[in-house]
Design an enzyme around this catalytic site. Structure first.
Site, short mmCIF file in Angstrom:
data_model
loop_
_atom_site.label_atom_id
_atom_site.label_comp_id
_atom_site.label_asym_id
_atom_site.label_seq_id
_atom_site.Cartn_x
_atom_site.Cartn_y
_atom_site.Cartn_z
N CYS A 1 -4.39 10.06 2.10
CA CYS A 1 -3.65 8.77 1.83
C CYS A 1 -2.20 9.20 1.19
CB CYS A 1 -3.85 8.49 0.86
SG CYS A 1 -5.65 7.09 1.36
N LYS B 1 0.94 -1.64 -0.08
CA LYS B 1 -0.22 -0.22 -0.19
C LYS B 1 0.92 1.39 -0.09
CE LYS B 1 -3.55 2.85 0.81
NZ LYS B 1 -5.14 2.87 0.17
N TYR C 1 -10.38 17.70 -0.76
CA TYR C 1 -9.32 17.51 -1.31
C TYR C 1 -9.78 16.50 -2.95
CZ TYR C 1 -9.30 12.41 -0.96
OH TYR C 1 -10.30 11.14 -0.18
N1 LIG Z 1 -11.21 7.02 2.89
C1 LIG Z 1 -10.08 6.71 2.26
O1 LIG Z 1 -10.41 7.01 0.82
C2 LIG Z 1 -9.17 5.33 2.29
C3 LIG Z 1 -8.95 4.41 1.49
C4 LIG Z 1 -8.28 3.93 1.03
C5 LIG Z 1 -7.88 3.41 2.69
N2 LIG Z 1 -7.87 4.38 3.61
C6 LIG Z 1 -7.70 3.54 5.12
O2 LIG Z 1 -9.02 4.15 5.93
C7 LIG Z 1 -8.35 4.59 7.13
C8 LIG Z 1 -10.08 4.82 7.93
O3 LIG Z 1 -9.75 6.32 6.39
P1 LIG Z 1 -11.71 5.94 7.12
O4 LIG Z 1 -11.55 7.32 5.11
O5 LIG Z 1 -13.05 5.42 6.45
O6 LIG Z 1 -11.91 6.97 7.90
P2 LIG Z 1 -12.73 7.66 8.48
O7 LIG Z 1 -12.56 9.37 9.56
O8 LIG Z 1 -14.41 8.09 7.70
O9 LIG Z 1 -13.65 6.75 9.21
C9 LIG Z 1 -12.71 6.43 10.27
C10 LIG Z 1 -13.90 6.13 11.79
O10 LIG Z 1 -12.71 5.28 12.62
C11 LIG Z 1 -13.67 5.57 13.81
N3 LIG Z 1 -12.57 6.25 15.34
C12 LIG Z 1 -11.84 6.17 15.49
N4 LIG Z 1 -10.66 5.53 16.72
C13 LIG Z 1 -11.64 4.53 16.83
C14 LIG Z 1 -11.75 3.64 17.95
N5 LIG Z 1 -10.33 3.71 18.92
N6 LIG Z 1 -12.40 2.56 18.18
C15 LIG Z 1 -13.70 2.64 16.87
N7 LIG Z 1 -13.88 3.41 16.06
C16 LIG Z 1 -13.18 4.35 16.58
C17 LIG Z 1 -13.83 7.03 13.61
O11 LIG Z 1 -15.18 7.86 14.97
C18 LIG Z 1 -14.64 7.60 12.17
O12 LIG Z 1 -15.86 7.11 12.29
C19 LIG Z 1 -7.68 5.39 6.67
O13 LIG Z 1 -6.47 5.63 7.97
C20 LIG Z 1 -6.58 4.37 5.71
O14 LIG Z 1 -6.14 3.94 6.82
C21 LIG Z 1 -8.73 4.95 3.29
#
Ligand SMILES: NC(=O)c1ccc[n+]([C@@H]2O[C@H](COP(=O)([O-])OP(=O)(O)OC[C@H]3O[C@@H](n4cnc5c(N)ncnc54)[C@H](O)[C@@H]3O)[C@@H](O)[C@H]2O)c1
Length: 427
Positions: free
Chosen positions: A262, A208, A321
């Protein structure tokens, strides 16, 4: 099989939907009480097609509920998937607080035979060296009694369900047993031909980081080529399209900046990883700096076109973004707002995904396209679908002298015909 998904955000919720469609029972865990309440009411809080019906049906059939009690949820599940955020702090160092907290909550609930999967992007070695010991310590179990793997999430917001089915799932465990058990789980979700088991969790973590860094570096190269093209009287996009007919060439397009959690983040994971090995990764760092400098470059072109920016009124089209998402992490708009304000300009922002109150929190004045304020220049930052029919004449009538097309989305001739100076990237 019951699965706990920890982190019900933009990625966790679509993963839940995919599992529900495949007949799994899902418990959605999140620390945000508002998110949990909405999900239990069948309301989707993210912008992603295809989720709401799946969620509502699953709630009706008692196949889904959300909770803030991660530990209790995990106690009742065979599988726990962790997908919480992990970004870098001001010093570009990874901030593990959410992933650590999620790990401890999960550890306190895991039973013998459990499968724990990290989908949050992690620096190389984090699954084995940081999270596995934490899982063991807080569960009281030792590693062979449960399985742990890293499996990167490679989806693109706006088409996540489609991507989840299209891209093979890469899986790397902390040991062979973990790789096999967790690959077996994903085969049930995505089909046997759609899982790639790699040698270990480090390999999976690296895939990744390498992929995102590759993209960031190639965008930086396109940005440098764009500057060259501008000085040489070449339309870079035309040249890239022609050259890309060669299967060895994959020239990307330039832009006003690279945002999101990312590309602006993961190269730093890799840079930090390398430092610990006594290695200095030069290209990823240079690429980051080039991409972060593009907003300043665009503003210097604006200054050449309309003069000093002091007291100028500049409208940003897009706070997010990128197109069609509601996410401001490391967004180019934030760099532009800061630089424009520093130059003494008055900054207006329009973004159909944000309320006026939300926009105002970013030190900008919310602007409506139906009732445009008087402006001197407009900058397209994110090409939301609502901007496809942007009324160029109305922009001109609001006083706009120059239009920066930060996403190479508009026909320069049309912009100029509407009476504005067109400023493209690489044109
Ligand atoms: N958004 C993208 O386009 C994307 C693409 C590929 C990978 N990712 C990966 O996914 C991860 C998450 O991204 P996202 O866009 O879903 O983030 P997001 O901010 O939309 O969602 C994350 C959620 O996790 C919750 N959270 C935080 N700490 C927590 C805990 N201790 N226990 C339970 N819930 C908790 C938050 O309240 C939130 O609802 C990124 O850091 C990345 O590694 C994201």
């Amino acid at each position: 099989m019951k699965v706990a998904i920890v982190g019900m955000g933009k990625i966790g919720l679509p993963i839940a939907a995919q599992l529900l469609r495949r007949g799994f029972e899902v418990i959605g865990c999140d620390v945000n009480k508002g998110v949990v309440r909405q999900l239990n009411e069948g309301k989707v809080h993210i912008i992603e097609p295809g989720i709401e019906n799946v969620l509502k049906n699953a709630i009706k059939k008692n196949k889904f509920h959300a909770t803030t009690e991660t530990t209790s949820a995990v106690k009742n599940c065979k599988v726990a998937i962790i997908i919480v955020p992990l970004i870098v702090n001001k010093n570009k160092k990874p901030d593990f607080s959410a992933v650590d907290a999620a790990t401890i909550s999960v550890a306190r609930g895991i039973q013998k035979g459990a499968l724990v999967i990290y989908e949050t992007t992690l620096p190389v070695g984090t699954t084995r060296n940081r999270l596995l010991p934490m899982l063991a310590k807080h569960s009281g179990l030792s590693a062979p009694q449960f399985s742990v793997a890293f499996s990167p999430e490679r989806v693109y917001s706006g088409r996540i369900l489609q991507d989840l089915r299209a891209y093979p799932k890469i899986v790397g465990g902390v040991d062979k047993k973990s790789t096999n058990a967790i690959s077996g789980f994903y085969k049930k979700v995505f089909g046997a031909g759609n899982v790639i088991a790699v040698k270990n969790s480090e390999t999976a973590e690296f895939t990744k980081l390498a992929g995102m860094t590759y993209r960031d570096v190639n965008i930086a190269l396109a940005n440098e080529f764009a500057k060259f093209a501008e000085l040489s009287g070449i339309d870079y996009a035309e040249a890239a399209k022609a050259e890309n007919t060669n299967p060895f060439s994959h020239l990307l397009l330039p832009g006003i900046g690279v945002g999101g959690h990312c590309a602006p983040v993961y190269p730093y994971f890799l840079i930090e990883n390398a430092k610990k090995l006594g290695l200095s990764l030069k290209i990823p760092k240079i690429a980051r700096d080039i991409n972060d400098s593009m907003s300043g470059y665009a503003l210097s072109k604006l200054k050449s076109a309309i003069g000093a920016l002091k007291n100028k009124k500049v409208l940003l089209l897009g706070l997010a973004y990128r197109e069609d998402v509601k996410e401001t992490a490391f967004a180019t708009s934030l760099l532009l707002i800061e630089q424009l304000r520093r130059a003494g300009a008055k900054v207006y922002v329009n973004d159909p995904y944000y309320t006026n109150g939300e926009i105002a929190k970013f030190n900008a004045i919310p602007a409506s396209l139906d009732k445009l304020p008087e402006i001197d220049a407009a900058i397209l930052v994110s090409f939301h679908r609502q901007y496809k029919k942007l009324n160029l004449k109305a922009l001109k009538n609001a006083g706009t002298l120059a239009f920066i097309d930060g996403r190479n989305a508009f026909d320069s001739a049309k912009v100029e015909k509407a009476g504005m100076k067109y400023i493209g990237m690489g044109k």
